[in-house]
Design a protein around this motif. Structure first.
Motif, PDB file in Angstrom:
ATOM      1  N   ASP A 152       0.819  -1.221   0.000  1.00  0.00           N
ATOM      2  CA  ASP A 152       0.000   0.000   0.000  1.00  0.00           C
ATOM      3  C   ASP A 152       0.848   1.263   0.000  1.00  0.00           C
ATOM      4  O   ASP A 152       0.315   2.355  -0.174  1.00  0.00           O
ATOM      5  CB  ASP A 152      -0.892   0.022   1.255  1.00  0.00           C
ATOM      6  CG  ASP A 152      -1.969  -1.039   1.189  1.00  0.00           C
ATOM      7  OD1 ASP A 152      -2.830  -0.950   0.306  1.00  0.00           O
ATOM      8  OD2 ASP A 152      -1.924  -1.976   2.005  1.00  0.00           O
ATOM      9  N   GLU A 156      -1.829   2.164  -5.110  1.00  0.00           N
ATOM     10  CA  GLU A 156      -3.066   2.679  -4.516  1.00  0.00           C
ATOM     11  C   GLU A 156      -3.716   1.511  -3.774  1.00  0.00           C
ATOM     12  O   GLU A 156      -3.793   0.401  -4.334  1.00  0.00           O
ATOM     13  CB  GLU A 156      -4.040   3.092  -5.639  1.00  0.00           C
ATOM     14  CG  GLU A 156      -3.825   4.480  -6.177  1.00  0.00           C
ATOM     15  CD  GLU A 156      -4.047   5.516  -5.082  1.00  0.00           C
ATOM     16  OE1 GLU A 156      -5.037   5.386  -4.330  1.00  0.00           O
ATOM     17  OE2 GLU A 156      -3.218   6.425  -4.973  1.00  0.00           O
ATOM     18  N   SER A 158      -6.634   0.489  -3.426  1.00  0.00           N
ATOM     19  CA  SER A 158      -7.646  -0.258  -4.207  1.00  0.00           C
ATOM     20  C   SER A 158      -6.968  -1.072  -5.312  1.00  0.00           C
ATOM     21  O   SER A 158      -7.379  -2.204  -5.598  1.00  0.00           O
ATOM     22  CB  SER A 158      -8.686   0.701  -4.797  1.00  0.00           C
ATOM     23  OG  SER A 158      -8.021   1.719  -5.500  1.00  0.00           O
ATOM     24  N   LYS A 160      -3.981  -2.307  -5.099  1.00  0.00           N
ATOM     25  CA  LYS A 160      -3.338  -3.428  -4.414  1.00  0.00           C
ATOM     26  C   LYS A 160      -4.343  -4.561  -4.174  1.00  0.00           C
ATOM     27  O   LYS A 160      -4.036  -5.735  -4.408  1.00  0.00           O
ATOM     28  CB  LYS A 160      -2.757  -2.980  -3.063  1.00  0.00           C
ATOM     29  CG  LYS A 160      -1.937  -4.069  -2.399  1.00  0.00           C
ATOM     30  CD  LYS A 160      -1.744  -3.896  -0.918  1.00  0.00           C
ATOM     31  CE  LYS A 160      -2.847  -4.577  -0.126  1.00  0.00           C
ATOM     32  NZ  LYS A 160      -2.559  -4.680   1.311  1.00  0.00           N
ATOM     33  N   LYS A 308       4.028   6.577  -1.706  1.00  0.00           N
ATOM     34  CA  LYS A 308       2.912   7.451  -2.058  1.00  0.00           C
ATOM     35  C   LYS A 308       1.952   7.688  -0.892  1.00  0.00           C
ATOM     36  O   LYS A 308       0.951   8.382  -1.047  1.00  0.00           O
ATOM     37  CB  LYS A 308       2.158   6.843  -3.241  1.00  0.00           C
ATOM     38  CG  LYS A 308       3.041   6.776  -4.481  1.00  0.00           C
ATOM     39  CD  LYS A 308       2.281   6.235  -5.675  1.00  0.00           C
ATOM     40  CE  LYS A 308       3.189   6.201  -6.886  1.00  0.00           C
ATOM     41  NZ  LYS A 308       2.782   5.192  -7.851  1.00  0.00           N
ATOM     42  N   SER A 309       2.254   7.091   0.267  1.00  0.00           N
ATOM     43  CA  SER A 309       1.334   7.240   1.391  1.00  0.00           C
ATOM     44  C   SER A 309       1.432   8.638   2.000  1.00  0.00           C
ATOM     45  O   SER A 309       2.534   9.162   2.181  1.00  0.00           O
ATOM     46  CB  SER A 309       1.675   6.203   2.465  1.00  0.00           C
ATOM     47  OG  SER A 309       1.107   6.589   3.694  1.00  0.00           O
TER      48      SER A 309
END
Ligand code: SR1
Ligand code: MG
Length: 395
Positions: A152, A156, A158, A160, A308-309
Motif C-alpha cells: 500500500d 493505490e 484499491s 493493491k 505514495k502514502s
C-alpha cells in the motif's frame, strides 16, 4: 472447489520437445536433448538443450497432486498460472533477480521460462561449500523491492486489493498452514523425525508459550495482507553463481506478512550455520548480516523516494515497520526451523550429515533455536540471533 482436469495431459520428454518447437523457442531443425530435472516436492521440470549451441529452455509442469505426497493429496493446477503471473510481477520490479517467462498455458499447467542451468541451486551449492558472495545482498534487495512495490506504500490501496485478488492461493497456503504452522506443534499430528529427537520434540509440544506464539504467527500468516510474497523463499528456490542470483518457484505466492519471506530465507541460512564448523559458520553469519542490511537499506531508499502514502513523513513510521518485519521474520524463521526438523518436509542441509550423533546434535540445535526465535522474537536483532546459534552449537 474441484477443478476440471479434462484438458490436462502429462508432458513427456518427447511432447516437451514438440511444444518447444511449436512455440518457436528452439530451432526446428536442431538436435535437442530433454531431461526431467525436477527435484522439488510438487512439479515436473524439463530441461531442453540444443546440443549444438548448448542453449536451452525450461518447461515446468504442475500435476493435479503434490508430487512428493502422491495422488492422495490433490492440488490445484491453478498454481502454475499463479507462479507464471508472480514471476511476471516480480520481474517487473527486479528483472535482475527473476527469470523471464516465455509462455504459459493454464489448462496444461505449463510455464516455459529462461534456462538457468549455468547457475546452481543455492541449497546444493551451500552444502558443497560454494560461497555465493553476492547472494544475500541480492536477496535482501529482492525482498525489499518485491515487498515495497506490491504494498500500500507504492500501489493505490484499491489497486493493491485488485492485484491481491489474482493471488488468492488457498490450497498452497493450506500446505503452509498445515506443514509449517500446525502439524509440527502437536504430538498427535503427522511428523517425521529420528527417535533420538523425541525428547527435544516433546519439549516443544509441552511448551505452552511456544504453542501460543505459533498460534499468533499462524494468525498473522492467515490474515495480514502487507505485500505480494514469494511464499516459499528457501534456498532450494534460488539459483545463483558468484555474480548472479535468480529467484524461482513462486507458486506459493499470495498477499501476506512481509516477515514470512524474510523469515524463510533467514531460517534456511541458519540450517547451514548449525551444520558448519567455526569458520563456515562465520561465512553464514556474514550472509545473515548482509541480507538484513541490504533489505533495510533498499526498503528505506524506496520508502524515502517512492512512497505514495500521506503518512510517509511521519516520524517513527518506517522504524516501526522495519521492527515489525524483523520481529515477525524471526518468529516465522523459528517455525521453519522446527518444521524442517520434525515435520514432513525435511532439508538436505541436515539430512546429508553422515555422522548420526552430529546430525542429531544439529537437529536438536535447530529445534531449540526455533523455539527461542519464536518466544524471544520481540527482543532479538541479528547479532543476538548469531549469539543464539553459537550457544546452541557450543562454538
Ligand atoms: C508438500 S510440499 C512441502 C513443502 O515443499 C514446498 O517447497 C514447500 O516448502 C512446502 O511446505
Ligand atoms: Mg518449490
Amino acid at each position: 472447489m474441484t477443478q476440471n482436469h479434462s484438458n490436462f495431459k502429462r508432458l513427456t520428454s518427447v511432447t516437451a520437445i514438440i511444444l518447444a518447437k511449436k512455440l518457436g523457442l528452439v530451432d526446428a531443425d536442431a538436435n535437442l536433448s530433454c531431461k526431467e530435472i525436477g527435484d522439488g516436492n510438487l512439479n515436473y521440470v524439463f530441461h531442453i538443450t540444443d546440443t549444438a549451441t548448448n542453449k536451452g529452455i525450461i518447461i515446468k509442469q504442475a500435476v493435479p497432486y503434490a508430487k512428493v505426497l502422491g495422488e492422495s493429496w490433490p492440488l490445484t493446477l491453478k498454481r502454475a498460472a499463479i507462479e507464471a503471473n508472480a514471476l511476471i510481477h516480480f520481474r517487473s520490479y527486479c528483472p535482475e533477480f527473476v527469470p523471464q517467462v516465455y509462455y504459459s498455458d493454464e489448462q496444461l499447467a505449463i510455464t516455459v521460462m529462461e534456462d538457468l542451468s549455468h547457475l546452481k541451486i543455492v541449497r546444493s551449492g551451500f552444502i558443497d561449500g560454494d560461497p555465493f558472495p553476492l547472494l544475500s545482498q541480492h536477496i535482501g534487495e529482492y525482498v525489499a523491492k518485491t515487498s515495497f512495490y506490491t504494498s500500500d506504500y507504492h500501489l493505490e490501496p484499491s489497486a493493491k486489493k485488485e492485484v491481491a485478488r489474482h493471488f488468492t492461493n488457498p490450497e498452497l497456503c493450506k500446505i503452509t498452514e498445515v506443514f509449517i504452522f500446525t502439524d509440527p506443534f502437536f504430538e498427535e499430528l503427522p511428523g517425521d523425525f529420528e527417535v533420538e529427537l523425541t525428547d527435544a520434540a516433546k519439549t516443544i509440544w509441552d511448551d505452552q508459550e511456544v504453542i501460543l506464539e505459533v498460534a499468533k504467527l499462524k494468525q498473522s500468516f492467515e490474515t495480514e495482507q502487507e505485500a505480494l510474497l514469494h511464499g516459499d523463499l528457501h534456498t532450494g528456490s534460488i539459483f545463483a553463481s558468484e555474480t548472479e542470483t535468480k529467484v524461482i518457484d513462486p507458486e506459493f505466492a499470495f498477499y501476506g506478512p512481509v516477515g514470512f519471506d524474510l523469515g524463510q530465507y533467514t531460517a534456511n541460512l541458519l540450517f547451514q550455520a548449525v551444520t558448519r564448523n567455526v569458520a563456515g559458520k562465520e561465512e553464514i553469519f556474514t550472509h545473515l548480516d548482509q541480507f538484513w542490511r541490504s533489505f533495510e537499506k533498499t526498503y528505506t531508499e524506496l520508502w524515502n523516494t517512492q512512497n505514495k502514502s500521506p503518512f510517509r513523513h511521519v516520524t517513527g513510521y518506517l522504524p516501526y515497520l522495519l521492527t515489525k518485519f524483523k520481529r515477525d521474520a524471526f518468529g516465522f524463521a523459528g517455525c521453519e526451523l522446527i518444521r524442517r526438523t520434525i515435520g514432513l518436509s525435511h532439508v538436505a542441509d541436515l539430512n546429508v550429515m553422515e555422522d548420526k550423533e552430529t546430525k542429531i546434535a544439529a537437529k536438536t540445535a535447530t529445534l531449540n533455536l526455533g523455539a527461542l526465535l519464536i518466544k524471544k522474537r520481540e527482543e532479538l536483532d541479528v547479532p543476538a540471533v548469531i549469539d543464539l546459534v553459537k550457544q546452541q552449537t557450543l562454538t
